[in-house]
Design a protein around this motif. Structure first.
Motif, PDB file in Angstrom:
ATOM      1  N   ASN A  48       0.811  -1.221   0.000  1.00 48.36           N
ATOM      2  CA  ASN A  48       0.000   0.000   0.000  1.00 48.36           C
ATOM      3  C   ASN A  48       0.839   1.264   0.000  1.00 48.36           C
ATOM      4  O   ASN A  48       0.302   2.365  -0.132  1.00 48.36           O
ATOM      5  N   ASP A  49       2.145   1.119   0.160  1.00 51.68           N
ATOM      6  CA  ASP A  49       3.056   2.265   0.160  1.00 51.68           C
ATOM      7  C   ASP A  49       3.719   2.337  -1.209  1.00 51.68           C
ATOM      8  O   ASP A  49       4.457   1.438  -1.592  1.00 51.68           O
ATOM      9  N   PRO A  50       3.491   3.398  -1.985  1.00 56.81           N
ATOM     10  CA  PRO A  50       4.011   3.433  -3.362  1.00 56.81           C
ATOM     11  C   PRO A  50       5.527   3.363  -3.451  1.00 56.81           C
ATOM     12  O   PRO A  50       6.061   2.784  -4.396  1.00 56.81           O
ATOM     13  N   ILE A  51       6.231   3.929  -2.475  1.00 53.99           N
ATOM     14  CA  ILE A  51       7.691   3.880  -2.514  1.00 53.99           C
ATOM     15  C   ILE A  51       8.178   2.471  -2.205  1.00 53.99           C
ATOM     16  O   ILE A  51       9.008   1.906  -2.925  1.00 53.99           O
ATOM     17  N   ALA A  52       7.631   1.881  -1.131  1.00 57.76           N
ATOM     18  CA  ALA A  52       8.015   0.518  -0.775  1.00 57.76           C
ATOM     19  C   ALA A  52       7.657  -0.450  -1.893  1.00 57.76           C
ATOM     20  O   ALA A  52       8.454  -1.328  -2.254  1.00 57.76           O
ATOM     21  N   ALA A  53       6.449  -0.312  -2.442  1.00 53.78           N
ATOM     22  CA  ALA A  53       6.019  -1.217  -3.501  1.00 53.78           C
ATOM     23  C   ALA A  53       6.941  -1.147  -4.705  1.00 53.78           C
ATOM     24  O   ALA A  53       7.273  -2.171  -5.320  1.00 53.78           O
ATOM     25  N   GLU A  54       7.380   0.047  -5.060  1.00 55.66           N
ATOM     26  CA  GLU A  54       8.249   0.207  -6.226  1.00 55.66           C
ATOM     27  C   GLU A  54       9.598  -0.479  -6.015  1.00 55.66           C
ATOM     28  O   GLU A  54      10.182  -1.016  -6.953  1.00 55.66           O
ATOM     29  N   ILE A  55      10.085  -0.471  -4.782  1.00 53.09           N
ATOM     30  CA  ILE A  55      11.346  -1.166  -4.499  1.00 53.09           C
ATOM     31  C   ILE A  55      11.195  -2.659  -4.781  1.00 53.09           C
ATOM     32  O   ILE A  55      12.079  -3.288  -5.376  1.00 53.09           O
ATOM     33  N   TYR A  56      10.080  -3.234  -4.352  1.00 53.23           N
ATOM     34  CA  TYR A  56       9.831  -4.648  -4.635  1.00 53.23           C
ATOM     35  C   TYR A  56       9.683  -4.895  -6.135  1.00 53.23           C
ATOM     36  O   TYR A  56      10.264  -5.834  -6.685  1.00 53.23           O
ATOM     37  N   ILE A  57       8.909  -4.074  -6.798  1.00 54.11           N
ATOM     38  CA  ILE A  57       8.652  -4.263  -8.226  1.00 54.11           C
ATOM     39  C   ILE A  57       9.943  -4.227  -9.032  1.00 54.11           C
ATOM     40  O   ILE A  57      10.117  -4.994  -9.977  1.00 54.11           O
ATOM     41  N   ASP A  58      10.862  -3.354  -8.652  1.00 52.86           N
ATOM     42  CA  ASP A  58      12.108  -3.199  -9.408  1.00 52.86           C
ATOM     43  C   ASP A  58      13.171  -4.235  -9.054  1.00 52.86           C
ATOM     44  O   ASP A  58      14.148  -4.379  -9.779  1.00 52.86           O
ATOM     45  N   ASN A  59      12.989  -4.952  -7.962  1.00 56.50           N
ATOM     46  CA  ASN A  59      14.080  -5.796  -7.491  1.00 56.50           C
ATOM     47  C   ASN A  59      13.783  -7.288  -7.420  1.00 56.50           C
ATOM     48  O   ASN A  59      14.719  -8.091  -7.433  1.00 56.50           O
ATOM     49  N   VAL A  60      12.526  -7.706  -7.321  1.00 53.90           N
ATOM     50  CA  VAL A  60      12.262  -9.131  -7.118  1.00 53.90           C
ATOM     51  C   VAL A  60      11.225  -9.660  -8.098  1.00 53.90           C
ATOM     52  O   VAL A  60      10.367  -8.919  -8.588  1.00 53.90           O
ATOM     53  N   ASN A  61      11.324 -10.954  -8.384  1.00 55.27           N
ATOM     54  CA  ASN A  61      10.317 -11.617  -9.209  1.00 55.27           C
ATOM     55  C   ASN A  61       9.543 -12.663  -8.416  1.00 55.27           C
ATOM     56  O   ASN A  61       8.827 -13.485  -8.982  1.00 55.27           O
ATOM     57  N   SER A  62       9.697 -12.623  -7.076  1.00 59.04           N
ATOM     58  CA  SER A  62       8.981 -13.542  -6.188  1.00 59.04           C
ATOM     59  C   SER A  62       8.791 -12.852  -4.846  1.00 59.04           C
ATOM     60  O   SER A  62       9.658 -12.089  -4.405  1.00 59.04           O
ATOM     61  N   ILE A  63       7.671 -13.116  -4.205  1.00 65.35           N
ATOM     62  CA  ILE A  63       7.450 -12.580  -2.859  1.00 65.35           C
ATOM     63  C   ILE A  63       7.045 -13.704  -1.913  1.00 65.35           C
ATOM     64  O   ILE A  63       6.424 -14.688  -2.320  1.00 65.35           O
ATOM     65  N   THR A  64       7.423 -13.539  -0.648  1.00 71.38           N
ATOM     66  CA  THR A  64       7.009 -14.443   0.419  1.00 71.38           C
ATOM     67  C   THR A  64       6.223 -13.636   1.447  1.00 71.38           C
ATOM     68  O   THR A  64       6.803 -12.799   2.146  1.00 71.38           O
ATOM     69  N   PRO A  65       4.910 -13.810   1.538  1.00 69.14           N
ATOM     70  CA  PRO A  65       4.164 -13.130   2.602  1.00 69.14           C
ATOM     71  C   PRO A  65       4.754 -13.517   3.956  1.00 69.14           C
ATOM     72  O   PRO A  65       4.827 -14.692   4.300  1.00 69.14           O
ATOM     73  N   ARG A  66       5.185 -12.508   4.723  1.00 68.87           N
ATOM     74  CA  ARG A  66       5.906 -12.792   5.953  1.00 68.87           C
ATOM     75  C   ARG A  66       5.021 -13.473   7.006  1.00 68.87           C
ATOM     76  O   ARG A  66       5.436 -14.417   7.670  1.00 68.87           O
ATOM     77  N   ASN A  67       3.798 -13.012   7.163  1.00 70.03           N
ATOM     78  CA  ASN A  67       2.921 -13.533   8.221  1.00 70.03           C
ATOM     79  C   ASN A  67       1.542 -13.976   7.735  1.00 70.03           C
ATOM     80  O   ASN A  67       0.852 -14.715   8.432  1.00 70.03           O
ATOM     81  N   GLU A  68       1.142 -13.521   6.567  1.00 69.60           N
ATOM     82  CA  GLU A  68      -0.255 -13.642   6.158  1.00 69.60           C
ATOM     83  C   GLU A  68      -0.708 -15.070   5.850  1.00 69.60           C
ATOM     84  O   GLU A  68      -1.913 -15.335   5.773  1.00 69.60           O
ATOM     85  N   LEU A  69       0.237 -16.004   5.659  1.00 68.98           N
ATOM     86  CA  LEU A  69      -0.127 -17.389   5.377  1.00 68.98           C
ATOM     87  C   LEU A  69       0.121 -18.323   6.557  1.00 68.98           C
ATOM     88  O   LEU A  69      -0.116 -19.529   6.451  1.00 68.98           O
ATOM     89  N   LYS A  70       0.609 -17.789   7.665  1.00 71.77           N
ATOM     90  CA  LYS A  70       0.844 -18.622   8.844  1.00 71.77           C
ATOM     91  C   LYS A  70      -0.488 -19.017   9.479  1.00 71.77           C
ATOM     92  O   LYS A  70      -1.509 -18.349   9.303  1.00 71.77           O
ATOM     93  N   TRP A  71      -0.457 -20.090  10.241  1.00 69.61           N
ATOM     94  CA  TRP A  71      -1.684 -20.630  10.845  1.00 69.61           C
ATOM     95  C   TRP A  71      -2.371 -19.579  11.710  1.00 69.61           C
ATOM     96  O   TRP A  71      -3.597 -19.462  11.733  1.00 69.61           O
ATOM     97  N   ASN A  72      -1.593 -18.763  12.417  1.00 71.64           N
ATOM     98  CA  ASN A  72      -2.187 -17.734  13.281  1.00 71.64           C
ATOM     99  C   ASN A  72      -2.932 -16.665  12.501  1.00 71.64           C
ATOM    100  O   ASN A  72      -3.724 -15.911  13.074  1.00 71.64           O
ATOM    101  N   SER A  73      -2.690 -16.600  11.197  1.00 72.06           N
ATOM    102  CA  SER A  73      -3.395 -15.623  10.363  1.00 72.06           C
ATOM    103  C   SER A  73      -4.556 -16.249   9.600  1.00 72.06           C
ATOM    104  O   SER A  73      -5.597 -15.609   9.410  1.00 72.06           O
TER     105      SER A  73
END
Length: 357
Positions: A53-78
């Motif tokens: 949701n942060d345009p600056i943070a999002a752009e860093i990801y878009i320019d640098n990676v071709n894969s993402i790992t949701p840090r917490n959103e797929l864990k059992w507690n979530s």
């Protein structure tokens, strides 16, 4: 947002300040994704919901990676806080972000000792096995067309010992819970890459050599039973001044896995500065060697499937558990960009390692 509009929208102070001086260097300049795509190599990062949701943070990801790992959103507690009640809103948003930006998604994690209290309170084998199967089936099936790799079992060993961890799954099902987990995940998505993820497998010490031996024995047993395990994940959280990469031990480990037809992922690569007072020769430039060395050893000796760093910029990271320690030299884990979104030497180390593949 294209690069020109992005740069025009960002205050210069956010992009150019490093070590108290203005630098003509924007986060997107590293362009690691271009290199990774050219090499057909999976290079990713952990990501948090607020990053998309942060345009600056999002752009860093878009320019640098071709894969993402949701840090917490797929864990059992979530995903399953209450028995049989699943919530996927946050994970769905992560997957949508990846799809929009032509990224792959690495799932983290299905079976881990950190679970909701209601899971830990289960007292019989039949119920825990049914609960595991329901959870894995629901989560993996939902993302069958979106998530192509999973940490099926995360940290089965104790943190600083070669012993299997005492968790509810092992207490009720014995050591065989690991095999059961992989079989369940494979049944839910036969096409997914299934990974056993563990700590300290790339570091030098007698204890960590014992951890490597224990993991190899677990994998050997799984392979003998024709369990669908595709790779072992090496987390690679480094603590300069305390940890050292073990090229020989790690190299033997990766080679042994390759001989069994099992690949390796670097799954959570980052560093720390908490223990720098123990290594007077360490400089900011030294981070490049840590990031480069672990990738290079895995690539040269094993079947390296991909690399994931555990965050892109320290600006968006959360303070870690040592943040309140007066002796700590920092408050956050070291990523590829510092608190000012200026690139660290880690980027050069990663670039060097990928270019050499």
């Amino acid at each position: 947002m294209n690069r020109r509009r992005f740069l025009a929208s960002v205050p210069l102070a956010l992009l150019y300040v490093r070590a108290g001086q203005a630098l003509a260097q924007a986060p997107a300049a590293a362009g690691l994704r271009v290199l990774a795509d050219r090499k057909s190599f999976r290079f990713g990062s952990a990501i948090d919901l607020q990053n998309i949701n942060d345009p600056i943070a999002a752009e860093i990801y878009i320019d640098n990676v071709n894969s993402i790992t949701p840090r917490n959103e797929l864990k059992w507690n979530s995903t399953e806080k209450r028995p049989g009640v699943f919530s996927f809103n946050s994970a769905d948003r992560m997957v949508a972000f990846a799809r929009k930006n032509n990224m792959r998604v690495y799932g983290h994690t299905l079976i881990w000792y950190r679970v909701p209290g209601w899971v830990s309170d289960i007292t019989d084998a039949k119920t825990i096995q049914a609960t595991m199967n329901r959870h894995i089936k629901q989560v993996v099936t939902r993302y069958k067309n979106s998530i192509d790799a999973w940490d099926v079992v995360n940290e089965p060993l104790e943190y600083d010992a070669p012993d299997l961890r005492d968790c509810v799954f092992r207490r009720l099902l014995g050591d065989d819970y690991i095999r059961m987990s992989f079989d369940m995940a494979h049944q839910a998505n036969p096409g997914a890459t299934l990974v056993l993820n563990e700590t300290h497998l790339e570091k030098k010490s007698d204890v960590f050599e014992q951890k490597r031996a224990r993991i190899l024995k677990i994998v050997e047993d799984l392979v003998a039973k024709k369990t669908p395990i595709n790779a072992v994940g090496l987390q690679a959280h480094f603590r300069p001044g305390l940890d050292r990469v073990d090229p020989e031990g790690m190299g033997r480990f990766c080679a042994a896995l390759k001989d069994m037809g099992v690949g390796v992922f670097i799954t959570e690569l980052d560093a720390s500065c908490h223990f720098l007072n123990r290594d007077k020769a360490f400089t900011p430039a030294s981070y490049a060697d840590i990031f480069s060395d672990v990738i290079t050893v895995a690539a040269e000796h094993g079947d390296l499937k991909g690399v994931t760093v555990w965050g892109m910029s320290e600006k968006y990271g959360e303070p870690d558990e040592k943040a309140t320690d007066p002796a700590a030299a920092c408050t956050k884990r070291v990523n590829l960009y510092d608190e000012n979104n200026a690139p660290r030497s880690a980027i050069d180390g990663i670039r060097r390692a990928i270019e050499a593949m």
